[in-house]
Design a protein around this motif. Structure first.
Motif, short mmCIF file in Angstrom:
data_model
loop_
_atom_site.label_atom_id
_atom_site.label_comp_id
_atom_site.label_asym_id
_atom_site.label_seq_id
_atom_site.Cartn_x
_atom_site.Cartn_y
_atom_site.Cartn_z
N SER A 102 0.88 -6.47 4.27
CA SER A 102 0.82 -5.04 3.96
C SER A 102 -0.58 -4.58 4.33
N HIS A 151 0.83 -1.19 0.00
CA HIS A 151 0.00 0.00 0.00
C HIS A 151 0.88 1.26 0.00
N THR A 152 0.28 2.35 -0.40
CA THR A 152 1.02 3.61 -0.44
C THR A 152 1.62 3.93 0.91
N LYS A 153 0.82 3.77 1.96
CA LYS A 153 1.30 3.94 3.33
C LYS A 153 1.02 2.64 4.08
N ALA A 154 2.00 1.74 4.07
CA ALA A 154 1.83 0.45 4.73
C ALA A 154 2.05 0.61 6.22
N ALA A 208 -5.31 2.62 -4.24
CA ALA A 208 -6.18 2.56 -3.06
C ALA A 208 -7.33 1.59 -3.31
N THR A 214 3.56 -0.49 -5.68
CA THR A 214 2.50 0.13 -4.89
C THR A 214 1.16 -0.05 -5.59
N ASP A 244 6.34 -3.28 9.75
CA ASP A 244 5.52 -3.13 8.56
C ASP A 244 6.08 -4.02 7.46
N ASP A 246 -3.29 -1.27 5.09
CA ASP A 246 -3.58 0.16 4.95
C ASP A 246 -4.46 0.67 6.08
N ARG A 247 -4.63 -0.12 7.12
CA ARG A 247 -5.44 0.24 8.27
C ARG A 247 -4.73 -0.27 9.53
N HIS A 248 -5.00 0.41 10.63
CA HIS A 248 -4.25 0.13 11.86
C HIS A 248 -5.05 -0.78 12.79
#
Length: 312
Positions: free
Chosen positions: A270, A200-203, A262, A259, A239, A272-274
């Motif tokens: 990987s 993801h863009t922000k893993a 979305a 990458t 990560d 994209d959510r915490h």
């Protein structure tokens, strides 16, 4: 010595747990459908846990100090077990999963991305149970794995006929071919051949636990006196880039990333959510965890000798 019943316990950390219980001097009974016999000296009862009459019949007049349920995936299964073991055990421990916190499958309270998720975010005492959903449909259960686990915890919590505890496990690694999902082997094979890891863009970080450590924690949970859920994860979230870097070092390759847009699925681990868990409660209760980076290189070395899962 305790009399301990393990439901499942035929592979991976469940199989190791049975051996550890036996080595600790406990009298162990395993219940499964008969495909995998337990070690010598362990009582083996063959029954389908979904068949309440068969489960009750095979139990006969047996009683146990503790039941460890390795294979409960739905509230229907939990209700069957709660009735079958009512009056037969003082303590019931269910193996659960980090997926209960996944905000993609539920709507728990929001936790800041830099804050480890505590157990109370998903409270089984207040979780809605819907027994009329198609829990007998294997495809439905697989698609609703996290919700099935949440509702199973809720059923056991409200049963009231025994002490109930659940162990919410992080992503389990280690053991080479014993790690039947093949996720770590997938990474090892992909990086070794120069393939791209999709990210993801922000893993965001997640948490892991070695299968031997999880077996140790479950063994500890049979003699501990806590109730309710505890999170089980080694110290040190990672990560997907951290994970790939450790694997790439052993493969003597540079990791390659692609990458994804979305909403598109990426490689396992990987996120994209915490929902990386906190293990503070288990520590307060007396269990000591290892650091992920201490055991992960060894697990990676084992993965290089393992075929990746065709479904990974």
């Amino acid at each position: 010595m305790q009399k301990i019943c393990v439901i499942g316990g035929s592979r991976y950390f469940g199989k190791l747990l049975v051996k550890r219980l036996q080595a600790a001097g406990h009298q162990v009974t395993v219940i499964n459908r008969g495909s995998n016999p337990p070690p010598a000296g362990v009582e083996h009862l063959v029954a389908d846990r979904n068949d309440e009459a068969a489960l009750t019949a095979v139990l006969g007049s047996r009683t146990f100090d503790v039941v460890v349920d390795q294979v409960c995936y739905t509230p229907v299964q939990a209700a069957v077990a709660a009735r079958a073991f009512a009056g037969r055990t003082r303590r019931y421990v269910m193996t659960c999963t980090i997926e209960v916190y996944d905000p993609a499958t539920a709507a728990p309270p929001t936790v800041p991305a830099d804050t480890p998720v505590p157990e109370e975010i998903v409270d089984p005492a207040t979780w809605l149970v819907a027994m009329d959903l198609p829990w007998h449909d294997d495809a439905y259960v697989e698609a609703h794995y996290a919700e099935g686990k949440r509702q199973a915890e809720a059923v056991f919590t409200r049963a009231g006929s025994f002490e109930f505890a659940s162990v919410r496990s992080a992503h389990v690694l280690g053991g080479g071919a014993q790690e039947f999902t093949g996720r770590l082997a997938h990474y090892a094979e992909c990086i070794a051949r120069g393939g791209a890891i999709t990210v993801h863009t922000k893993a965001l970080p997640t948490v892991f636990i070695h299968y031997e450590e999880l077996a140790d924690l479950l063994l500890w949970a049979t003699t501990a006196d806590f109730t309710g859920p505890i999170n089980a994860c080694s110290d040190g979230p990672l990560d997907v880039h951290d994970l790939a870097a450790i694997i790439a070092t052993q493969a003597d390759r540079e990791p390659v990333y692609r990458t994804v847009p979305a909403g598109e699925e990426a490689s396992p681990f990987s996120f994209d959510r915490h929902y990386a868990m906190s293990n503070a409660r288990a520590k307060e209760l007396g269990f000591s965890f290892s650091r992920t980076t201490d055991w992960l290189p060894g697990a990676v070395a084992e993965a290089f000798t393992t075929e990746p899962s065709p479904t990974t």
